[in-house]
Design a protein around this motif. Structure first.
Motif, PDB file in Angstrom:
ATOM      1  N   VAL A 181       0.861  -1.186   0.000  1.00 46.54           N
ATOM      2  CA  VAL A 181       0.000   0.000   0.000  1.00 46.54           C
ATOM      3  C   VAL A 181       0.896   1.234   0.000  1.00 46.54           C
ATOM      4  N   PRO A 182       0.804   2.081  -1.015  1.00 50.27           N
ATOM      5  CA  PRO A 182       1.632   3.290  -1.055  1.00 50.27           C
ATOM      6  C   PRO A 182       1.298   4.222   0.090  1.00 50.27           C
ATOM      7  N   TYR A 183       2.325   4.840   0.648  1.00 51.66           N
ATOM      8  CA  TYR A 183       2.103   5.752   1.766  1.00 51.66           C
ATOM      9  C   TYR A 183       2.379   7.184   1.341  1.00 51.66           C
ATOM     10  N   ASP A 184       1.412   8.035   1.611  1.00 47.43           N
ATOM     11  CA  ASP A 184       1.540   9.469   1.392  1.00 47.43           C
ATOM     12  C   ASP A 184       0.748  10.142   2.506  1.00 47.43           C
ATOM     13  N   VAL A 185       1.380  11.055   3.232  1.00 47.61           N
ATOM     14  CA  VAL A 185       0.734  11.598   4.421  1.00 47.61           C
ATOM     15  C   VAL A 185      -0.561  12.338   4.077  1.00 47.61           C
ATOM     16  N   LYS A 200       9.555   8.615  -6.892  1.00 51.54           N
ATOM     17  CA  LYS A 200       9.663   7.483  -5.981  1.00 51.54           C
ATOM     18  C   LYS A 200       8.636   7.648  -4.866  1.00 51.54           C
ATOM     19  N   TRP A 201       8.243   6.534  -4.285  1.00 56.82           N
ATOM     20  CA  TRP A 201       7.218   6.556  -3.263  1.00 56.82           C
ATOM     21  C   TRP A 201       7.432   5.364  -2.336  1.00 56.82           C
ATOM     22  N   THR A 202       6.907   5.477  -1.137  1.00 54.60           N
ATOM     23  CA  THR A 202       7.080   4.459  -0.113  1.00 54.60           C
ATOM     24  C   THR A 202       5.902   3.492  -0.119  1.00 54.60           C
ATOM     25  N   VAL A 203       6.191   2.201   0.093  1.00 50.56           N
ATOM     26  CA  VAL A 203       5.119   1.211   0.218  1.00 50.56           C
ATOM     27  C   VAL A 203       5.183   0.578   1.605  1.00 50.56           C
ATOM     28  N   GLY A 204       3.998   0.241   2.097  1.00 47.47           N
ATOM     29  CA  GLY A 204       3.914  -0.350   3.423  1.00 47.47           C
ATOM     30  C   GLY A 204       2.654  -1.170   3.559  1.00 47.47           C
ATOM     31  N   ALA A 205       2.081  -1.166   4.762  1.00 44.28           N
ATOM     32  CA  ALA A 205       0.924  -1.996   5.075  1.00 44.28           C
ATOM     33  C   ALA A 205      -0.264  -1.124   5.469  1.00 44.28           C
ATOM     34  N   ALA A 206      -1.454  -1.707   5.379  1.00 37.62           N
ATOM     35  CA  ALA A 206      -2.679  -1.032   5.816  1.00 37.62           C
ATOM     36  C   ALA A 206      -3.561  -2.036   6.543  1.00 37.62           C
ATOM     37  N   LEU A 207      -4.278  -1.557   7.551  1.00 37.42           N
ATOM     38  CA  LEU A 207      -5.212  -2.387   8.297  1.00 37.42           C
ATOM     39  C   LEU A 207      -6.304  -1.499   8.868  1.00 37.42           C
ATOM     40  N   SER A 208      -7.348  -2.115   9.380  1.00 36.53           N
ATOM     41  CA  SER A 208      -8.452  -1.360   9.965  1.00 36.53           C
ATOM     42  C   SER A 208      -7.969  -0.566  11.173  1.00 36.53           C
ATOM     43  N   VAL A 250       2.897  -4.954  13.751  1.00 33.54           N
ATOM     44  CA  VAL A 250       3.378  -5.062  12.370  1.00 33.54           C
ATOM     45  C   VAL A 250       4.534  -4.101  12.133  1.00 33.54           C
ATOM     46  N   ASP A 251       4.401  -2.873  12.619  1.00 30.61           N
ATOM     47  CA  ASP A 251       5.465  -1.900  12.425  1.00 30.61           C
ATOM     48  C   ASP A 251       6.744  -2.336  13.136  1.00 30.61           C
ATOM     49  N   ASP A 252       6.612  -2.901  14.330  1.00 31.34           N
ATOM     50  CA  ASP A 252       7.786  -3.413  15.045  1.00 31.34           C
ATOM     51  C   ASP A 252       8.436  -4.554  14.266  1.00 31.34           C
ATOM     52  N   VAL A 263      -8.634   3.684   8.258  1.00 32.07           N
ATOM     53  CA  VAL A 263      -7.487   2.870   7.857  1.00 32.07           C
ATOM     54  C   VAL A 263      -6.249   3.357   8.594  1.00 32.07           C
ATOM     55  N   THR A 264      -5.462   2.416   9.101  1.00 33.89           N
ATOM     56  CA  THR A 264      -4.157   2.718   9.676  1.00 33.89           C
ATOM     57  C   THR A 264      -3.086   2.324   8.671  1.00 33.89           C
ATOM     58  N   PHE A 265      -2.248   3.279   8.287  1.00 36.83           N
ATOM     59  CA  PHE A 265      -1.137   3.033   7.376  1.00 36.83           C
ATOM     60  C   PHE A 265       0.123   2.874   8.228  1.00 36.83           C
ATOM     61  N   THR A 266       0.828   1.775   8.061  1.00 38.22           N
ATOM     62  CA  THR A 266       1.964   1.496   8.935  1.00 38.22           C
ATOM     63  C   THR A 266       2.962   0.598   8.211  1.00 38.22           C
ATOM     64  N   GLY A 267       4.050   0.248   8.907  1.00 32.70           N
ATOM     65  CA  GLY A 267       4.980  -0.769   8.413  1.00 32.70           C
ATOM     66  C   GLY A 267       5.608  -0.470   7.074  1.00 32.70           C
TER      67      GLY A 267
END
Length: 309
Positions: free
Chosen positions: A140-144, A262-270, A280-282, A153-157
């Motif tokens: 999941v791409p992350y952009d603030v 360029k862009w950052t990818v990470g995780a998403a969850l409820s 997950v972030d840890d 949605v929580t964007f993390t990791g």
């Protein structure tokens, strides 16, 4: 392989984020704001009441497994081979599960036309007909600014950076790799309706449009490059590297007029399961610190760029 989603996807990069990436250089600088400043709740994308969905961190640990959604037919990130899930994202899902002390169950999902739709279908609500959410979604791409529009949605990791690049035949460009300006004359391949397609058909006021050859996927475009159908391919570097053949090289030239390449990818969850988000972030932080995530990329022959966390 099936064709990817539409322009708004960027294999996940969607909606407002695509517009941000495609912002031309002539646009004035944006004012510096604190995170989520100026984004009142009533303007966010969701207006439905919260639902108790998914599984909590404690439930996942008790059950001994976590379901992780990844995109289907998306080498080198995630795909199925001989009935087994493979790819960078699949191994990162396994890493997360190992850190949590559970088993990773991989769920291959289809991309929608936008990231908004993917998050709704797989993270916080489930598709209207027969849908269900997964415990976690990767790539999941992350952009603030984009994240601020979601309160469910929580964007993390964040675990890696993707960036645009150009693959080419060394014999065609013996002195140096091509830049977008040469595609006014030389044929170039792109994934249909991707950010590269949008960018190359917009650069030079459309002068490159008749030289852009569209393929269902970046890997298909790379096959076209290897077969001599085009002289270069533009796309995300990892996907280009997954399709490299003898005599082909990849480089990252300046992409004039593109706000971000360029862009950052990470995780998403409820958002209802924040303790899982912290865990997950840890897990990702541990994998970055001890080199396991870099090792995953190396096993797939993909250049690893650490994320901006």
């Amino acid at each position: 392989m099936r064709a990817r989603g539409g322009l708004a996807r960027f294999r996940g990069l969607a909606g407002a984020l695509v517009l941000s990436l495609c912002g031309v250089a002539v646009m004035g600088p944006r004012p510096a704001l604190a995170a989520c400043e100026g984004v009142p709740p009533e303007q966010r994308l969701q207006n439905t009441a919260p639902q108790d969905i998914g599984r909590s961190y404690d439930q996942i640990v008790e059950d001994g497994w976590i379901e992780v959604a990844v995109y289907e037919n998306f080498a080198p990130w995630s795909w199925e081979e001989a009935g087994q899930p493979r790819g960078i994202d699949v191994e990162i899902a396994d890493l997360i599960a190992q850190e949590l002390g559970v088993e990773a169950r991989i769920r291959f999902v289809q991309p929608g036309e936008t990231l908004d739709q993917d998050l709704l279908n797989y993270v916080y609500r489930g598709a209207t007909v027969g849908g269900r959410v997964s415990n976690l979604m990767l790539h999941v791409p992350y952009d603030v600014d984009y994240a601020c529009r979601f309160d469910q949605v929580t964007f993390t990791g964040q675990y890696a950076q993707e960036r645009l690049a150009i693959a080419y035949r060394a014999a065609d460009y013996p002195e140096k790799g091509p830049v977008p300006a040469v595609f006014r004359y030389d044929p170039v391949g792109v994934e249909n309706d991707s950010i590269s397609d949008f960018y190359l058909t917009s650069v030079a006021h459309g002068a490159t449009a008749d030289k852009v050859h569209r393929y269902p996927t970046t890997l298909d475009a790379m096959a076209g490059l290897a077969g001599g159908e085009v002289m270069a391919v533009m796309g995300p570097r990892a996907e280009l590297e997954a399709g490299l053949a003898e005599g082909l090289l990849v480089h990252e030239p300046p992409l004039l007029g593109l706000a971000r390449s360029k862009w950052t990818v990470g995780a998403a969850l409820s958002f209802q399961h924040r303790p899982l988000g912290y865990a997950v972030d840890d897990a990702i932080a541990a994998g970055l610190a001890d080199g396991r995530i870099a090792g995953i990329f190396a096993r797939y022959g993909v250049d690893f760029m650490p994320p901006e966390r």
